[in-house]
Every structure is written in C-alpha cells, then in structure tokens.
Design an enzyme around this catalytic site. Sequence first.
Site, PDB file in Angstrom:
ATOM      1  N   CYS A 145       3.295  36.265 -29.243  1.00 41.47           N
ATOM      2  CA  CYS A 145       3.299  35.114 -28.874  1.00 41.47           C
ATOM      3  C   CYS A 145       1.895  34.542 -29.748  1.00 41.47           C
ATOM      4  O   CYS A 145       1.635  33.478 -30.054  1.00 41.47           O
ATOM      5  CB  CYS A 145       2.685  34.857 -27.297  1.00 41.47           C
ATOM      6  SG  CYS A 145       1.656  36.078 -26.901  1.00 41.47           S
TER       7      CYS A 145
ATOM      8  N   GLU B 136       7.743  26.939 -32.221  1.00 45.76           N
ATOM      9  CA  GLU B 136       7.548  28.474 -32.450  1.00 45.76           C
ATOM     10  C   GLU B 136       9.055  28.964 -32.516  1.00 45.76           C
ATOM     11  O   GLU B 136       9.958  28.656 -31.935  1.00 45.76           O
ATOM     12  CB  GLU B 136       7.286  28.871 -30.862  1.00 45.76           C
ATOM     13  CG  GLU B 136       6.967  30.554 -30.664  1.00 45.76           C
ATOM     14  CD  GLU B 136       6.566  30.791 -29.235  1.00 45.76           C
ATOM     15  OE1 GLU B 136       7.248  30.539 -28.297  1.00 45.76           O
ATOM     16  OE2 GLU B 136       5.627  31.693 -28.937  1.00 45.76           O
TER      17      GLU B 136
ATOM     18  N   GLU C 214       0.517  31.993 -19.377  1.00 46.62           N
ATOM     19  CA  GLU C 214       0.060  32.548 -20.680  1.00 46.62           C
ATOM     20  C   GLU C 214       1.541  32.368 -21.643  1.00 46.62           C
ATOM     21  O   GLU C 214       2.622  32.816 -21.241  1.00 46.62           O
ATOM     22  CB  GLU C 214       0.195  34.056 -20.793  1.00 46.62           C
ATOM     23  CG  GLU C 214      -0.875  34.586 -19.905  1.00 46.62           C
ATOM     24  CD  GLU C 214      -2.211  34.487 -20.254  1.00 46.62           C
ATOM     25  OE1 GLU C 214      -2.419  34.264 -21.320  1.00 46.62           O
ATOM     26  OE2 GLU C 214      -3.147  34.315 -19.266  1.00 46.62           O
TER      27      GLU C 214
ATOM     28  N   LYS D 237       8.829  40.328 -11.258  1.00 43.65           N
ATOM     29  CA  LYS D 237      10.061  40.133 -11.676  1.00 43.65           C
ATOM     30  C   LYS D 237       9.775  40.361 -13.172  1.00 43.65           C
ATOM     31  O   LYS D 237       9.543  39.401 -13.963  1.00 43.65           O
ATOM     32  CB  LYS D 237      10.498  38.960 -11.406  1.00 43.65           C
ATOM     33  CG  LYS D 237      12.007  38.569 -11.904  1.00 43.65           C
ATOM     34  CD  LYS D 237      12.432  37.381 -12.304  1.00 43.65           C
ATOM     35  CE  LYS D 237      12.535  37.047 -13.687  1.00 43.65           C
ATOM     36  NZ  LYS D 237      13.195  37.830 -14.606  1.00 43.65           N
TER      37      LYS D 237
HETATM   38  P1  NAD Z   1      11.245  33.207 -21.148  1.00 39.96           P
HETATM   39  O1  NAD Z   1      10.521  31.831 -20.945  1.00 39.96           O
HETATM   40  O2  NAD Z   1      12.380  32.744 -21.363  1.00 39.96           O
HETATM   41  O3  NAD Z   1      11.025  34.231 -19.955  1.00 39.96           O
HETATM   42  C1  NAD Z   1      10.004  34.889 -19.249  1.00 39.96           C
HETATM   43  C2  NAD Z   1      10.051  35.106 -17.981  1.00 39.96           C
HETATM   44  O4  NAD Z   1      10.386  34.013 -17.397  1.00 39.96           O
HETATM   45  C3  NAD Z   1      11.352  35.965 -17.813  1.00 39.96           C
HETATM   46  O5  NAD Z   1      11.269  37.010 -16.838  1.00 39.96           O
HETATM   47  C4  NAD Z   1      12.093  34.961 -17.266  1.00 39.96           C
HETATM   48  O6  NAD Z   1      13.382  35.463 -16.299  1.00 39.96           O
HETATM   49  C5  NAD Z   1      11.452  34.117 -16.605  1.00 39.96           C
HETATM   50  N1  NAD Z   1      11.952  32.922 -16.161  1.00 39.96           N
HETATM   51  C6  NAD Z   1      12.714  31.945 -16.889  1.00 39.96           C
HETATM   52  N2  NAD Z   1      13.137  30.791 -16.296  1.00 39.96           N
HETATM   53  C7  NAD Z   1      12.404  30.960 -15.172  1.00 39.96           C
HETATM   54  C8  NAD Z   1      12.494  29.682 -14.181  1.00 39.96           C
HETATM   55  N3  NAD Z   1      12.979  28.821 -14.214  1.00 39.96           N
HETATM   56  N4  NAD Z   1      11.558  29.993 -12.991  1.00 39.96           N
HETATM   57  C9  NAD Z   1      10.840  31.290 -12.986  1.00 39.96           C
HETATM   58  N5  NAD Z   1      10.941  32.423 -13.955  1.00 39.96           N
HETATM   59  C10 NAD Z   1      11.769  32.019 -14.983  1.00 39.96           C
HETATM   60  O7  NAD Z   1      10.316  33.752 -22.288  1.00 39.96           O
HETATM   61  P2  NAD Z   1      10.775  35.124 -23.220  1.00 39.96           P
HETATM   62  O8  NAD Z   1      11.845  34.673 -24.052  1.00 39.96           O
HETATM   63  O9  NAD Z   1      11.049  36.237 -22.226  1.00 39.96           O
HETATM   64  O10 NAD Z   1       9.485  35.320 -23.765  1.00 39.96           O
HETATM   65  C11 NAD Z   1       9.066  34.717 -25.256  1.00 39.96           C
HETATM   66  C12 NAD Z   1       7.947  33.484 -24.806  1.00 39.96           C
HETATM   67  O11 NAD Z   1       7.000  34.254 -24.257  1.00 39.96           O
HETATM   68  C13 NAD Z   1       7.672  33.031 -25.914  1.00 39.96           C
HETATM   69  O12 NAD Z   1       7.318  31.684 -26.020  1.00 39.96           O
HETATM   70  C14 NAD Z   1       6.128  33.773 -26.155  1.00 39.96           C
HETATM   71  O13 NAD Z   1       5.331  33.093 -26.912  1.00 39.96           O
HETATM   72  C15 NAD Z   1       5.815  33.775 -24.867  1.00 39.96           C
HETATM   73  N6  NAD Z   1       4.741  34.894 -24.754  1.00 39.96           N
HETATM   74  C16 NAD Z   1       3.551  34.167 -24.315  1.00 39.96           C
HETATM   75  C17 NAD Z   1       2.561  35.287 -24.134  1.00 39.96           C
HETATM   76  C18 NAD Z   1       0.915  35.014 -23.960  1.00 39.96           C
HETATM   77  O14 NAD Z   1       0.337  35.977 -23.431  1.00 39.96           O
HETATM   78  N7  NAD Z   1       0.608  33.636 -24.076  1.00 39.96           N
HETATM   79  C19 NAD Z   1       2.737  36.572 -24.281  1.00 39.96           C
HETATM   80  C20 NAD Z   1       4.165  37.085 -24.549  1.00 39.96           C
HETATM   81  C21 NAD Z   1       5.007  36.151 -24.710  1.00 39.96           C
END
Ligand code: NAD
Length: 478
Positions: free
Chosen positions: A282, A380, A248, A173
């Site tokens: 991130c 963040e 992650e 997804k």
């Molecule tokens: P997000 O958490 O809003 O979304 C990430 C994914 O999770 C999306 O596909 C979203 O649809 C899904 N999601 C959201 N709520 C969910 C739920 N209740 N159940 C299952 N899936 C759900 O994050 P974002 O805004 O897309 O990305 C930014 C964040 O990602 C930042 O906090 C960043 O630091 C983090 N990030 C971490 C890494 C790493 O490797 N540690 C890499 C890239 C981004």
Amino acid sequence: MTNTTVYPSHYINGQWVKATSSETLPVHDSSTEELMATVPSGTAAEAEAAVLAARKAFDSWSALPVETRAAYIDKVAAGVKARTEELAVAIAREVGMPLKMARAVQVGGPAWHWGNFAKIARNFEWEKKVGNSLVVREAIGVVGCITPWNFPLSQITLKIAPAMVAGCTVVLKPSEIAPVNAMILAEIIHEAGIPAGVFNLVNGSGPEVGEVLATHPEVDMVSFTGSTRAGKRVSELASQTVKRVALELGGKSASLILEDANLEAAVKGTIGACMLNSGQTCSAHTRMLVPASRYEEAKALAQATIAKFGIGPSLEETSKLGPLVSAAQRDRVLGFIKTGIDEGADVIAGGAEPPKMDKGYFVQPTILGIKPTDTLAQEEIFGPVLVVIPYKDEEEAVAIANSTIYGLGGAVWGGSDERAIQVARRMRTGQVDINGGPFNANAPFGGYKQSGNGRENGVYGFEEFLEFKSLQLKPVAV
Ligand code: NAD
C-alpha cells in the site's frame, strides 16, 4: 505440491465450527496456479454468531489484569515464531512473495509485533489524574477486523494483537484471496488457550461477512485495511450505528528526488521501495519525481537497477520478484501498463507482454516515464510498475507529490537531511523516508486524505482500540 488443504470450519467461541454452507472459496498458489486450499464461504448468520460470542466474552476478558492478557499475547508470539516456516511457505504460495523475504517480512514482522504489543500494554499509563478527574483508558469493546491479502498476517496482527491485549474481543474476516495464514494463526491462538469468544474468525466475502461486521449494533469498532473503494462502503455502513471506524487504505506514494540528491542511491532506493512484494504494497513508492534536467541520467540508472530484479516462483531461493497474487490482479496491472503506453509513456523498462514463464501470475517489472496528468500518475496500480515524472522546480515537485487523492507513504532524497526534511514537511502524507531512512515498526503508520484515518504500529496502533473515561472526583478538603 498438488495437495489441496480443505478447511471446513470457522473459529467461533473458542471452537472450530463446521460451516453451514457447502460453498467454498478457492485459494491458488500464485506461482503454480494450483488450487492449494479452500476455505468456507461464511454466511451472515455465522458472522453474527461470532459477533455475539465476542460480545459475551468482552466483560470478563476486559476485566482481567493487563498482565494476564499480555501473557496470553506472548504465548501467541511464541507460537507464531515456532511455526515461522509453515506460515512463510503458506504466504509465499498464496501471495507470491519470495520465501526468503516472506520469512523475514511476512512472518518475522508479525511475530515481533505480537511481543511488542504485550510490552506496550504492560508499560502503558492506563489512568492519569487531570485536575479533579481520574482519566481512565478502557477497551472500546467488540472489534470487527477486515483485512486484505498483500501482507496478510501483518495486517491481521496489527489489529487483533493490540485490540486483544487492550481488552477488546475480536471478529476477524481475513482476505478471501490469502486466508491460509489466518487459519494457521487461529490454531496458534487456540493453542495459546485464549478464552472462548475473545478471538473469532469467519471466512467469507466482503459483502456477506464483512458487511455484518460493519453494520452489527454489537460491534463497537470496525478496523478495516483494504482498498479505498471498500473502505468508503464500510464507513458508510458503520455510520448507522456510530461505530468507531479505523481505515487503512490505498496509496500512490511519491519519492521526490531533489536536484542535489545522490541520484544513484535515490533511484535504487525508490525502485526497491516500489517493487517490494511485486509492487503490491500500500505504501509502495510508485511515483518517482526527478528534476527534468536529470531525467536521462535517472532513466539509465533505473534501467541498470531493474535489470537485477529477476522474477521467479516464490519458493525458489533465487527469485527476487514473485508473481502477482491472482490472475485478476495480473490482468488489472497489465491493463494499466497498456493504458500508460496508449497515453504516450516513455517505456523505460518492461511492458505489457507477460514474461516467459510456464505458469504463474507474472508481470514484467515495468518503468514508464509519464506526465503528472496521465492516468498512471493518479491510479493505484498495485503491481510492479514505477512511473517517473520529471519536474521543473521544487514548487512543482511538491505540487505533483500532493496531487493525488492519496497520502500514505513517500520519500524525499536531498543533498542534506535538513533540506529533505523541509520538503517532507510540505507533503500531505503519513510517512516520509528521508534519504533512505528505514521503516520503523514503532512509528505511526497510516494515511492522510483518502489513504485512511487510522494509525497502526506501536503505542499509536494500540491506542486506537481504547476509549477515554473521565471520573470526576470531589476535591479533597485541605
Ligand atoms: P479489498 O478492499 O478488495 O479487500 C480488503 C478486505 O475488505 C477483504 O477482506 C474484503 O473481503 C473486504 N471487503 C470488500 N468489500 C467489502 C465490503 N463491502 N464490506 C466489508 N468488507 C469488504 O482490498 P484488497 O484487494 O484485499 O487489498 C489491496 C488494497 O488494500 C490496496 O488498495 C492497498 O493499498 C490496500 N492496503 C492498505 C494498507 C494500509 O495500511 N493503508 C495495507 C495493505 C493494503
């Protein structure tokens, strides 16, 4: 470019299956704000169909010789390379990273990883004698992969490539904010002839589609990259079926500059590592810790460096910094800058006024001098915002570096690598760049504390998708 690409289907069981709901998710070009594409908003039933297809395909896929799976993965690597330009333009538009950099980082990186995971699987020690046991490594099963938007193709690749070559079957997804690259990748995987059900893609929201992957009893593992908030929710849900969960998550990484460091190199390196992808990374180095005695000097260097980061539309070759991904992200980041200023920040560069651009979700690159107790030292921001925090001695610097809930990346700059390494060993974080040491795509990448519990990249990322099985053999009589 005003054409909107309409993607009407999900990819389930080796076929494009027309979405059952007419609801769609809009994808905007972050530089022009145009509607560039729509993808279907998937339902729980579609997510379940994908999970069951993956389950059905698992036995035969995991039983194939490693070489056969690796050969399919190599075909995907070739397909990604062949469609580099199309993928780079899609990501430059949906995420906002300038095209030149998107080509190298957002597509070149993933193309390399696909090939690298095929090599890793071929060279892996799949079984080993330990005393009277044969310890066998096996694919964990069906993996639900949930990914974010900031390095979308990388984050997808770092899950599905190692999982599939290990023998797992997957349901992806992708982010609903930048899903176009995932649709192109699904076409590449289809053309590579990977057997039906091994790879499935359902677009949709986290609560609707993502939560099916986190809860479904036929999913053995969920691999999640995204915010700490959503990661916690996924963990909570996944605990009910005792799945393996790899997370992650977010970061607030410190670049710790020791008093004997080359300050110019350190400030330039930190700003580069903060501003990559307009700060939407991130592991971005978003807190620059400088000796109080060198604060004014660091400030002047920061102003001179940031002046060279010109903003512009992502498809223009001269742009160094693109827009943020969405209007919501821009507003969130501007809100943080305002909070910083309200709390008394020293505005070193930029600010909360939007830059003069006709269109696009732009934010001025901003540098604020703050105290370690301020909101912006902890939260963040995920935008082009660097905070500079003065410290009095090394003890205090290490304490500040370790003072957030996160522990993903970081840097230490010192007069010698030895001294910098000593300090890096005291930092509670998954990666530390020593005096500007570059990123290594085979070294483990992942978080301490609330930055997560998984590791991606290279053999470390591959092993995440394996189980151990011990076969106890009767000792041979001599
Ligand atoms: P997000 O958490 O809003 O979304 C990430 C994914 O999770 C999306 O596909 C979203 O649809 C899904 N999601 C959201 N709520 C969910 C739920 N209740 N159940 C299952 N899936 C759900 O994050 P974002 O805004 O897309 O990305 C930014 C964040 O990602 C930042 O906090 C960043 O630091 C983090 N990030 C971490 C890494 C790493 O490797 N540690 C890499 C890239 C981004």
